[in-house]
Design an enzyme around this catalytic site. Structure first.
Site, short mmCIF file in Angstrom:
data_model
loop_
_atom_site.label_atom_id
_atom_site.label_comp_id
_atom_site.label_asym_id
_atom_site.label_seq_id
_atom_site.Cartn_x
_atom_site.Cartn_y
_atom_site.Cartn_z
NE ARG A 47 -6.20 -8.85 -9.60
CZ ARG A 47 -5.69 -7.54 -9.92
NH1 ARG A 47 -4.53 -7.14 -9.31
NH2 ARG A 47 -6.51 -6.53 -10.19
CE LYS A 156 -27.63 0.28 -11.22
NZ LYS A 156 -27.73 0.01 -9.96
CG HIS A 186 -31.97 -6.07 -12.50
ND1 HIS A 186 -31.19 -5.01 -12.00
CD2 HIS A 186 -32.86 -6.34 -11.73
CE1 HIS A 186 -31.59 -4.83 -10.89
NE2 HIS A 186 -32.69 -5.75 -10.64
CE LYS A 190 -36.84 -6.07 -11.26
NZ LYS A 190 -36.48 -7.03 -10.51
CD GLU A 224 -33.90 -2.01 -3.02
OE1 GLU A 224 -33.35 -3.05 -2.83
OE2 GLU A 224 -33.45 -0.76 -3.35
CG ASP A 243 -28.33 1.79 -6.60
OD1 ASP A 243 -27.54 1.23 -7.26
OD2 ASP A 243 -29.12 1.33 -5.64
CG HIS A 248 -33.02 -0.28 -12.04
ND1 HIS A 248 -32.43 -0.94 -13.04
CD2 HIS A 248 -32.44 -0.47 -10.97
CE1 HIS A 248 -31.44 -1.55 -12.51
NE2 HIS A 248 -31.24 -1.31 -11.15
CE LYS A 338 -30.36 0.50 -1.54
NZ LYS A 338 -30.82 -0.44 -2.29
C1 BG6 Z 1 -29.70 -2.79 -8.17
C2 BG6 Z 1 -29.31 -1.76 -7.22
O1 BG6 Z 1 -29.55 -2.31 -9.73
O2 BG6 Z 1 -31.25 -2.87 -8.06
C3 BG6 Z 1 -29.73 -2.10 -5.73
O3 BG6 Z 1 -27.91 -1.24 -7.09
C4 BG6 Z 1 -31.18 -2.34 -5.51
O4 BG6 Z 1 -29.20 -1.06 -4.74
C5 BG6 Z 1 -31.51 -3.30 -6.84
O5 BG6 Z 1 -31.56 -3.17 -4.35
C6 BG6 Z 1 -32.98 -3.55 -6.69
O6 BG6 Z 1 -33.35 -4.59 -7.71
P1 BG6 Z 1 -34.72 -5.43 -7.40
O7 BG6 Z 1 -34.73 -6.32 -8.66
O8 BG6 Z 1 -34.46 -6.29 -6.31
O9 BG6 Z 1 -35.93 -4.41 -7.32
#
Ligand code: BG6
Length: 488
Positions: A47, A156, A186, A190, A224, A243, A248, A338
């Site tokens: 936008r 996602k 994603h 990897k 993380e 999440d 993942h 986290k």
């Molecule tokens: C994302 C999540 O899909 O993946 C995030 O929404 C997370 O919360 C991230 O931090 C982690 O990805 P990676 O590749 O850093 O492990």
């Protein structure tokens, strides 16, 4: 290396964070490695009113630090940016799509491109139904004939429950064909995750051991150190289960647990993935609290845009089983959270120990012989085993035999988005989730979320930032590392 056909990549939500942080840098890397089509138009759409030049300048600023860090030529960056264009319009208003349509036509003619377009939805999930519908309303969802194509890439989170994921799938499939829909995860982009398939299916030594007879347990973790940072508003509506685990970690698990496909083609591989998801044993209500532990780091409720009474989990540890011939009785574990002590993602295969102890200091229990596949960082594979300490007697010490990716001559690992973007342009959906797999994973996750909803804060355990997560995790009975007694 096969190059994708000349085409147009339309990025919806182009003024957002994902475009500057991941998509454009990945496309730039592909450009540097000569993997982009010779004539590619990257058309940012959102936008905010930018001209082509202003948008290029904004992306240049994002890319410049890494160009300077790697001592790359700025002229090459400018050549890449010549592929980038921008169109300002409101993607939630179907009457504004003719603006996009007109721009696509002009660019096609200008660059002499075939009728091949990939739409990438880097937008909030609320747009995943709206944009495809508007594309359909404006007859932009189909190529004019069979020599062209339309594909759509969806980020996602894909749905928030089984029902919503199913409804979204149905909606998308009423507009695009299944093979034109690319649901991105994603983690599958990897290198280290893809290597799980090669490690398993190209080495005769692992297969005989890769089953319930020799494996004691399997742990899959993604820890993380950061908290929710600026994403509190989003994160507070999803939590760690939606999440990280539903997508993942489940995908990662499918690579670890699946059977070998007969050929390495997208559909046979995706068939095997679905079989794993369908074989995951769903929890009985009474066992849920013993099998799934959720936590929230202290201070989370004070984060920006987080509800001060939030019941959202920032940590999940869970134990589950896969009811099939290969895995019957082998506990699988997921750990994610986290504000944990380290940023690491790993798959750990714990092999059964010897039936009898002969030596002083010999390790016993389920973590003596472990294959550790380090997804990130310090990407590596380590096999741990007992070694006789040099000298008198037979004293045993656990040691590791390592392969590290940085020992390879071409050491730099591509970002996950590079591989996934290229695959979408090439039309290879192997590393994208199929609708049936997503629905099967939601069927497993939904009852847990429902159970938590019913319980509210009861059973949401606090943990200190920087700790290993809530101490209640130990009730899952996972085997901590024999050296540090920890999981991360
Ligand atoms: C994302 C999540 O899909 O993946 C995030 O929404 C997370 O919360 C991230 O931090 C982690 O990805 P990676 O590749 O850093 O492990």
């Amino acid at each position: 290396m096969i190059k994708a056909d000349n085409q147009i990549l339309v990025i919806f939500g182009a003024s957002g964070d994902l475009t500057g942080r991941k998509l454009l840098p990945s496309l730039y890397e592909l450009f540097l490695r000569g993997l982009l089509p010779d004539r590619l138009v990257i058309l940012g759409a959102s936008r905010t009113a930018y001209t082509d030049e202003e948008f290029r300048e904004q992306q240049r600023n994002h890319l410049l630090p890494s160009v300077q860090k790697k001592n790359l030529d700025e002229a090459t960056l400018d050549n890449f940016l010549k592929h980038v264009y921008y169109v300002a319009f409101n993607s939630s208003d179907t009457t504004e799509y003719p603006t996009l349509k007109k721009r696509l036509k002009e660019l096609r003619e200008q660059e002499d491109l075939p009728d091949k377009v990939v739409y990438y939805l880097a937008t909030p999930p609320s747009m995943y139904e709206v944009i495809p519908q508007c594309l359909k309303d404006n007859r932009m969802h189909r190529a004019a004939d069979k020599t062209g194509y339309r594909r759509i890439v969806v980020e996602k989170p894909f749905g928030t429950s089984y029902e919503s994921a199913r409804a979204l799938n149905e909606h998308l499939r009423s507009i695009f064909k299944e093979e034109e829909i690319y649901r991105i995860d994603h983690y599958l982009g990897k290198e280290t995750v893809q290597n799980i398939l090669v490690l398993r299916f190209s080495n005769g030594i692992f297969e005989p051991l890769w089953n319930r007879n020799y494996i004691d347990s399997i742990e899959i973790s993604a820890a993380e150190t950061l908290g929710v940072e600026k994403r509190g508003g989003y994160y507070d509506t999803v939590g760690a289960m939606k999440d990280m685990i539903q997508n993942h970690l489940m995908q990662l698990m499918s690579f670890v647990a699946m059977e070998s496909p007969s050929v390495f083609d997208p559909e046979p591989i995706r068939d095997e993935i679905v079989k794993v998801f369908r074989a995951v044993r769903h929890y009985e209500k009474w066992e849920m609290d013993d099998m799934v532990v959720r936590g929230q780091y202290e201070g989370y409720r004070k984060e920006e845009n987080v509800n001060p009474n939030s019941e959202t989990e920032t940590y999940v540890g869970m134990k589950f089983f896969i009811d099939n011939w290969r895995w019957s009785g082998v506990p699988f574990y997921f750990f994610t959270g986290k504000k944990l002590p380290a940023k690491t993602s790993e798959v750990i295969i714990n092999f059964r120990s010897t039936p009898h102890t002969l030596f002083v200091g010999q390790c016993s229990g389920g973590s003596c012989n472990r294959l550790v596949i380090r997804i990130q960082p310090d990407e590596s594979i380590t096999l741990r085993f007992g070694l006789k300490m040099p000298g008198a007697g037979f004293k045993v010490k656990q040691v590791g035999m390592d392969f590290r990716y940085d020992s390879l001559a071409s050491a730099s690992l591509p970002d996950a988005y590079e591989r996934l973007l290229l695959d979408a342009m090439l039309g290879d959906s192997t590393l994208y989730a199929r609708s049936d797999a997503l629905e099967a994973s939601w069927k497993f996750i939904d009852p847990i979320l429902q159970h938590w909803k019913n319980k509210g804060v009861e059973g949401l355990f606090p943990y200190e930032p920087g700790s290993n997560g809530p101490k209640e995790t130990f009730r899952l009975g996972a085997t901590p590392d024999s050296d540090c007694g920890c999981h991360f």
